[in-house]
Motif scaffolding. Structure first.
Motif, PDB file in Angstrom:
ATOM      1  N   PRO A  27       0.925  -1.222  -0.136  1.00 10.90           N
ATOM      2  CA  PRO A  27       0.155  -0.115  -0.056  1.00 10.90           C
ATOM      3  C   PRO A  27       0.780   1.343   0.109  1.00 10.90           C
ATOM      4  O   PRO A  27       0.656   2.411  -0.445  1.00 10.90           O
ATOM      5  CB  PRO A  27      -0.730  -0.225   1.377  1.00 10.90           C
ATOM      6  N   LEU A  28       1.893   1.354   0.659  1.00  9.54           N
ATOM      7  CA  LEU A  28       2.910   2.553   0.679  1.00  9.54           C
ATOM      8  C   LEU A  28       3.403   2.696  -0.718  1.00  9.54           C
ATOM      9  O   LEU A  28       3.520   3.751  -1.206  1.00  9.54           O
ATOM     10  CB  LEU A  28       3.785   2.238   1.694  1.00  9.54           C
ATOM     11  N   GLN A  29       3.808   1.474  -1.198  1.00  5.21           N
ATOM     12  CA  GLN A  29       4.584   1.698  -2.621  1.00  5.21           C
ATOM     13  C   GLN A  29       3.518   2.270  -3.545  1.00  5.21           C
ATOM     14  O   GLN A  29       3.842   3.267  -4.332  1.00  5.21           O
ATOM     15  CB  GLN A  29       4.939   0.302  -3.206  1.00  5.21           C
ATOM     16  N   SER A  30       2.132   1.897  -3.415  1.00  3.86           N
ATOM     17  CA  SER A  30       1.265   2.429  -4.535  1.00  3.86           C
ATOM     18  C   SER A  30       0.709   3.689  -4.212  1.00  3.86           C
ATOM     19  O   SER A  30       0.428   4.347  -5.083  1.00  3.86           O
ATOM     20  CB  SER A  30      -0.162   1.428  -4.258  1.00  3.86           C
ATOM     21  N   ALA A  31       1.072   4.269  -2.962  1.00  3.60           N
ATOM     22  CA  ALA A  31       0.578   5.477  -2.634  1.00  3.60           C
ATOM     23  C   ALA A  31       1.694   6.547  -3.090  1.00  3.60           C
ATOM     24  O   ALA A  31       1.190   7.750  -3.710  1.00  3.60           O
ATOM     25  CB  ALA A  31       0.559   5.711  -0.867  1.00  3.60           C
ATOM     26  N   LEU A  32       2.787   6.053  -3.045  1.00 10.81           N
ATOM     27  CA  LEU A  32       3.924   6.889  -3.563  1.00 10.81           C
ATOM     28  C   LEU A  32       3.577   7.055  -5.125  1.00 10.81           C
ATOM     29  O   LEU A  32       3.946   8.298  -5.908  1.00 10.81           O
ATOM     30  CB  LEU A  32       5.184   6.421  -3.626  1.00 10.81           C
ATOM     31  N   VAL A  33       3.337   6.036  -5.936  1.00 14.07           N
ATOM     32  CA  VAL A  33       2.914   5.974  -7.229  1.00 14.07           C
ATOM     33  C   VAL A  33       1.754   6.950  -7.394  1.00 14.07           C
ATOM     34  O   VAL A  33       1.714   7.795  -8.505  1.00 14.07           O
ATOM     35  CB  VAL A  33       2.804   4.565  -7.930  1.00 14.07           C
ATOM     36  N   GLY A  34       0.774   6.780  -6.809  1.00 11.66           N
ATOM     37  CA  GLY A  34      -0.596   7.714  -6.785  1.00 11.66           C
ATOM     38  C   GLY A  34      -0.273   9.257  -6.376  1.00 11.66           C
ATOM     39  O   GLY A  34      -0.826   9.851  -7.127  1.00 11.66           O
ATOM     40  N   LEU A  35       0.694   9.331  -5.748  1.00 13.68           N
ATOM     41  CA  LEU A  35       1.114  10.788  -5.150  1.00 13.68           C
ATOM     42  C   LEU A  35       2.208  11.493  -6.510  1.00 13.68           C
ATOM     43  O   LEU A  35       2.514  12.550  -6.378  1.00 13.68           O
ATOM     44  CB  LEU A  35       1.673  10.839  -4.097  1.00 13.68           C
ATOM     45  N   GLY A  36       2.339  10.640  -7.358  1.00 12.37           N
ATOM     46  CA  GLY A  36       3.163  10.934  -8.625  1.00 12.37           C
ATOM     47  C   GLY A  36       4.636  10.972  -8.271  1.00 12.37           C
ATOM     48  O   GLY A  36       5.384  11.944  -8.928  1.00 12.37           O
ATOM     49  N   LYS A  37       4.918   9.915  -7.334  1.00 12.51           N
ATOM     50  CA  LYS A  37       6.442   9.913  -6.975  1.00 12.51           C
ATOM     51  C   LYS A  37       6.980   8.736  -7.310  1.00 12.51           C
ATOM     52  O   LYS A  37       7.653   8.057  -6.483  1.00 12.51           O
ATOM     53  CB  LYS A  37       6.510  10.104  -5.571  1.00 12.51           C
ATOM     54  N   ALA A  38       6.683   8.249  -8.479  1.00 13.47           N
ATOM     55  CA  ALA A  38       7.156   6.943  -9.106  1.00 13.47           C
ATOM     56  C   ALA A  38       8.541   6.874  -9.173  1.00 13.47           C
ATOM     57  O   ALA A  38       9.184   5.808  -8.853  1.00 13.47           O
ATOM     58  CB  ALA A  38       6.608   6.665 -10.495  1.00 13.47           C
ATOM     59  N   LYS A  39       9.506   7.915  -9.369  1.00 13.28           N
ATOM     60  CA  LYS A  39      10.657   7.955  -9.294  1.00 13.28           C
ATOM     61  C   LYS A  39      11.500   7.431  -7.981  1.00 13.28           C
ATOM     62  O   LYS A  39      12.190   6.830  -7.645  1.00 13.28           O
ATOM     63  CB  LYS A  39      11.298   9.347  -9.803  1.00 13.28           C
ATOM     64  N   ILE A  40      10.789   8.187  -7.079  1.00 11.55           N
ATOM     65  CA  ILE A  40      11.323   7.759  -5.538  1.00 11.55           C
ATOM     66  C   ILE A  40      11.001   6.207  -5.451  1.00 11.55           C
ATOM     67  O   ILE A  40      11.830   5.610  -4.694  1.00 11.55           O
ATOM     68  CB  ILE A  40      10.687   8.724  -4.427  1.00 11.55           C
ATOM     69  N   GLU A  41       9.882   5.779  -5.802  1.00 16.17           N
ATOM     70  CA  GLU A  41       9.236   4.462  -5.351  1.00 16.17           C
ATOM     71  C   GLU A  41      10.301   3.589  -6.145  1.00 16.17           C
ATOM     72  O   GLU A  41      10.774   2.525  -5.453  1.00 16.17           O
ATOM     73  CB  GLU A  41       7.839   4.295  -5.943  1.00 16.17           C
ATOM     74  N   MET A  42      10.824   3.831  -7.388  1.00 14.58           N
ATOM     75  CA  MET A  42      11.968   3.375  -7.991  1.00 14.58           C
ATOM     76  C   MET A  42      13.231   3.339  -7.518  1.00 14.58           C
ATOM     77  O   MET A  42      13.628   2.166  -7.114  1.00 14.58           O
ATOM     78  CB  MET A  42      11.912   3.560  -9.358  1.00 14.58           C
ATOM     79  N   MET A  43      13.570   4.282  -6.884  1.00 14.50           N
ATOM     80  CA  MET A  43      14.843   4.492  -6.110  1.00 14.50           C
ATOM     81  C   MET A  43      14.773   3.448  -4.960  1.00 14.50           C
ATOM     82  O   MET A  43      15.697   3.057  -4.697  1.00 14.50           O
ATOM     83  CB  MET A  43      15.232   5.888  -5.954  1.00 14.50           C
ATOM     84  N   ASN A  44      13.718   3.660  -4.281  1.00 13.78           N
ATOM     85  CA  ASN A  44      13.685   2.767  -3.194  1.00 13.78           C
ATOM     86  C   ASN A  44      13.787   1.427  -3.366  1.00 13.78           C
ATOM     87  O   ASN A  44      14.555   0.612  -2.579  1.00 13.78           O
ATOM     88  CB  ASN A  44      12.196   2.866  -2.460  1.00 13.78           C
ATOM     89  N   ASN A  45      13.261   0.894  -4.624  1.00 14.14           N
ATOM     90  CA  ASN A  45      13.109  -0.549  -4.907  1.00 14.14           C
ATOM     91  C   ASN A  45      14.815  -0.767  -5.273  1.00 14.14           C
ATOM     92  O   ASN A  45      14.986  -1.955  -5.094  1.00 14.14           O
ATOM     93  CB  ASN A  45      12.297  -0.681  -6.306  1.00 14.14           C
TER      94      ASN A  45
END
Length: 525
Positions: free
Chosen positions: A376-394
């Motif tokens: 859910p936290l990962q999906s929240a970052l994508v939904g907030l328009g922070k997909a690059k940050i989500e990718m860097m975390n991964n």
């Protein structure tokens, strides 16, 4: 074929994913019974490379195709849709030929040097035909997603797994007399056959329902030469997706190499490495991820829900939806984790006939409870328009996992448990990174009251399950005792959820088909 609404399309794919997960799990059991941990290990050593091959072949185009096709169809521009398909098929087809040739030429050296066990060569070769099939399939699936017709995709998933199961049984029975390495290759090739039948099904649906919309040219060359604009549009969307996919696929592909080399450094024989790797990836991980099916549904529903609330700048609604998603995930995650921990020996014995894998399951299960918070936290970052940050975390989590595998797994006192600790630490790090950035962006806080109540209900359930297991007559088969204990204690878990007001009347009544029946059984006011 008519377009389907977002909700209806998501529901169809979710239902198909659930059926597919059951079929995959069934296939895993069949393979484990026939091949054992050694054969499963040979297969699992090469499977991570499939993701890398397909990422290099499709370069993120399926996502780009769905986006461009949806836009072109909304404009009524059928000519552009046709160009998108022609350019995409040409590009992925060309790339698949290159990747196939490279894979064939390097297979022998790759399997002997990187995978330690040279018998994995046959499984690797059996995997190669998937490259062109997956390339074409990715384009067709991207088209159907763009046209918002999800039913063919859902049916093809189920059809693929049924064919996969049938051919797994047939090929393994035919090849097992020749050696375990050939039988393992047969299971890999059965997945190729499943993909081929799935593609044929999709092409049949396309020809019957969409083909009439297109005038197929006698020569596609003019469309290719005039498709530079289409190509650039595809690459603009596809390459960033491919970049993330390459990094993650490369990390997953490096894992078996790191694991096998680390265990060899710890003094483990090549045969035992294959068996241990097979038990971890073929027995333990499918059990861990089977109940995590809820996470896939949340990915579908949470991203647009967060995006919608974010567009309206409704931060309060965003926080509430994230907590709702985490609560829904933990409703499944908590009992699943408890059952996997308490009944690790029974589950491994009954399902896989491999009680020696129980210790691996018992160690890893508690760590993966955090996966139900992570998604859910990962999906929240994508939904907030922070997909690059989500990718860097991964990427950071994957890098840390790889860096930890060798020092932990090469320790003779840890061995395969070192691999488990490395994977678990990487998963925990990713969860905490996602949580940190969600807090940073929207000042988010977890609903600890709800989480504690779910954990309390799960604790009562766990105690009840062991008591029931002990009280059941010794005449019962271990499998039946385990099943009865789990089912009865799940009923106790649901009653505690209702009593502790984790499940509200408004939540129950919204459940499709069974909501009203359930409210009559559990009348919550």
């Amino acid at each position: 074929m008519k377009k389907q609404s977002l909700v209806k399309g998501a529901f169809i794919l979710t239902a198909a994913a659930f059926i597919t997960r059951i079929l995959i799990f069934t296939n895993t059991i069949i393979q484990s019974r026939i091949l054992g941990p050694e054969g499963i290990g040979l297969k699992k050593m090469v499977m991570p490379f499939m993701g890398l091959m397909m990422t290099l072949t499709t370069i993120g185009l399926p996502v780009a195709i769905s986006k461009l096709v949806a836009e072109a169809d909304a404009e009524g521009n059928r000519r552009k849709v046709k160009k998108i398909l022609i350019v995409s098929l040409t590009l992925t087809g060309s790339l698949s030929i290159v990747v196939m040739m490279f894979s064939v030429l390097s297979a022998k050296a790759f399997s002997s040097y990187f995978l330690t066990d040279q018998r994995a060569y046959y499984s690797f070769m059996a995997l190669i035909p998937m490259i062109p099939l997956g390339a074409i399939s990715g384009v067709v699936k991207g088209y159907f997603r763009g046209m918002q017709t999800m039913s063919p995709l859902a049916l093809s998933q189920v059809f693929e797994q049924i064919v996969h199961i049938v051919f797994t049984y047939v090929l393994v029975q035919l090849l097992i007399p020749y050696g375990i390495e050939y039988a393992a290759a047969g299971t890999v090739f059965s997945s190729v056959i499943g993909e081929a039948f799935s593609l044929l099904f999709l092409l049949g649906v396309f020809r019957r329902t969409h083909f009439s919309k297109f005038h197929v040219p006698q020569s596609v060359l003019p469309h290719i030469t005039k498709g530079k604009t289409i190509l650039m549009e595809l690459l603009q969307t596809g390459l960033p997706t491919a970049g993330s996919g390459v990094v993650m696929s490369a990390a997953r592909s490096l894992q078996p190499i790191m694991i096998t080399k680390s265990l060899a450094a710890a003094g483990v024989s090549s045969v035992m490495i294959t068996k241990q790797y097979g038990m971890l990836t073929g027995f333990v991980m499918p059990l861990i991820f089977f109940p995590a099916f809820i996470n896939q549904s949340l990915k579908v529903t949470l991203v647009p829900a967060i995006s919608e609330a974010n567009a309206k700048n409704n931060i309060k609604l965003i926080r509430r939806r994230i907590n709702q998603a985490i609560g829904a995930a933990l409703l499944v995650g908590v009992p699943s984790t408890i059952f996997l921990y308490l009944f690790s020996s029974e589950l491994m014995t009954v399902i896989y006939h491999s009680p020696q894998a129980a210790s691996l399951l018992k160690v890893i299960a508690p760590f993966y409870l955090f996966n139900y918070i992570q998604t859910p936290l990962q999906s929240a970052l994508v939904g907030l328009g922070k997909a690059k940050i989500e990718m860097m975390n991964n990427i950071i989590a994957a890098a840390v996992t790889l860096l930890l595998i060798y020092p932990l797994a090469s320790n003779p006192q840890l061995g395969i448990f070192g691999v488990i600790y490395a994977l678990s630490i990487g998963g925990l790090l990713e969860t905490f990174l996602h949580f940190y950035f969600v807090v940073e962006f929207i000042d988010f806080s977890l609903d600890f009251s709800n989480i504690i109540r779910i954990l309390a209900a799960g604790t009562f359930m766990g105690c009840s399950s062991k008591i029931i297991f002990v009280l059941l007559a010794s005449g019962f088969n271990v499998g039946y005792k385990t099943l009865i204990s789990i089912l009865l204690s799940l009923g106790i878990y649901l009653m505690f959820l209702v009593y502790l007001k984790v499940i509200q009347h408004s939540d129950i009544i919204r459940i499709p088909l069974i909501g009203r029946i359930w409210t009559s059984l559990f009348p919550v006011k």
